[in-house]
Design an enzyme around this catalytic site. Structure first.
Site, short mmCIF file in Angstrom:
data_model
loop_
_atom_site.label_atom_id
_atom_site.label_comp_id
_atom_site.label_asym_id
_atom_site.label_seq_id
_atom_site.Cartn_x
_atom_site.Cartn_y
_atom_site.Cartn_z
N SER A 1 0.83 -1.20 0.00
CA SER A 1 0.00 0.00 0.00
C SER A 1 0.87 1.25 0.00
CB SER A 1 -0.95 0.00 1.20
OG SER A 1 -0.24 -0.07 2.42
N GLU A 2 2.00 1.24 0.70
CA GLU A 2 2.94 2.36 0.65
C GLU A 2 4.38 1.89 0.80
OE1 GLU A 2 -0.72 4.79 1.91
OE2 GLU A 2 0.24 3.12 2.93
N THR A 3 5.26 2.67 0.18
CA THR A 3 6.70 2.52 0.30
C THR A 3 7.25 3.90 0.63
OG1 THR A 3 6.81 0.70 -1.29
CG2 THR A 3 8.83 1.94 -0.92
#
Length: 280
Positions: free
Chosen positions: A46-48
């Protein structure tokens, strides 16, 4: 190609694999926007996040946050996960609190025992949601007419709009039609019933981001930060409460909300699952 220190952490859980995963890349100042976006897409998380030297002298570090589709000015679980990884990697804050620099500016983070909490940033958009958009979201979530008790914008940089339902079981039963929700970031919340729900939380939340590589988010700091500002301003929640999220995905996320004076803090646990180096 260059090598970078790397960690993958699990946020809003004390147990690995039960929270929301985050990839963290250190020393990323030399990476281009395109390379960051490509790696974030490749991780399919979902996020990096990418940790860089701060530009603001008050900040301890700067972070850039990418989904599989776009860069975000702020997000909650990346804030706590990045801070955890930075501290674990030997980061030493300048003061008692940790100051993170990101797209929305400076974000304060504090230690709460072994956990971390961030100060909820101001809402960029708040207030009621247009009736036509509520109807579109209702149809996209497969909800019957009359089941939505309220709808609000709680956008603090991630674009969230939130529907409130009366019953936790309604939240857990949702099966979204992501085509109808495309382009929206939708949160759904309902109170837990102490007499019926055997759970250590006061609210159940789900978060849907249609079109993203992870269309449902298992534990969402930005959403819960916005929701907290709505609930607490309307007297719909106690000054300290816990949110459950991710149950339908096999997770057990726990987000802790605490209001201290005019400040609202969003906290939880983080555990490191993977660490090493990567080549980009």
């Amino acid at each position: 190609m260059s090598q970078f220190d790397f960690k993958q952490v699990d946020v809003f859980s004390r147990r690995p694999l039960k929270g929301n995963p985050l990839a963290v890349v250190f020393g990323a100042d030399e990476l281009s926007d395109e390379r960051m976006a490509a790696f974030a897409s490749w991780t399919n998380l979902s996020e990096t996040t990418f940790v860089l030297e701060p530009r603001d002298p008050r900040a301890d570090y700067r972070v850039r946050i990418f989904t599989t589709l776009q860069e975000l000015p702020f997000a909650g679980h990346p804030t706590l996960g990045t801070c955890h990884a930075w501290l674990e990697a030997g980061g030493i804050p300048k003061g008692e609190e940790i100051i993170q620099e990101c797209g929305v500016g400076l974000v304060r983070i504090r230690r709460q025992g072994d956990d971390l909490a961030f100060l909820a940033p101001p809402l960029l958009r708040s207030g009621p949601v247009d009736a036509d958009l509520v109807e579109r979201v209702r149809l996209g979530l497969g909800l019957e007419e009359g089941t939505i008790t309220d709808a609000q914008w709680v956008d603090n940089g991630a674009g969230w709009l939130v529907l409130m339902l009366a019953d936790r079981a309604q939240v857990l039963a949702l099966e979204p039609d992501y085509a109808q929700l495309r382009g929206l970031a939708v949160g759904v919340i309902a109170p837990c019933c102490p007499e019926r729900d055997d759970i250590d939380a006061q609210f159940e939340v789900r978060a849907f981001i249609s079109g993203d590589g992870a269309p449902e988010d298992p534990a969402t700091g930005s959403l819960n930060a916005g929701v907290a500002q709505w609930l607490l301003s309307k007297g719909l929640a106690p000054s300290s409460y816990v949110v459950s999220q991710g149950l339908t995905m096999g997770r057990a996320g726990r987000i802790h909300v605490e209001q201290i004076g005019d400040e609202i803090w969003i906290g939880g646990s983080t555990v490191t699952c993977i660490e090493g180096t990567l080549s980009l």
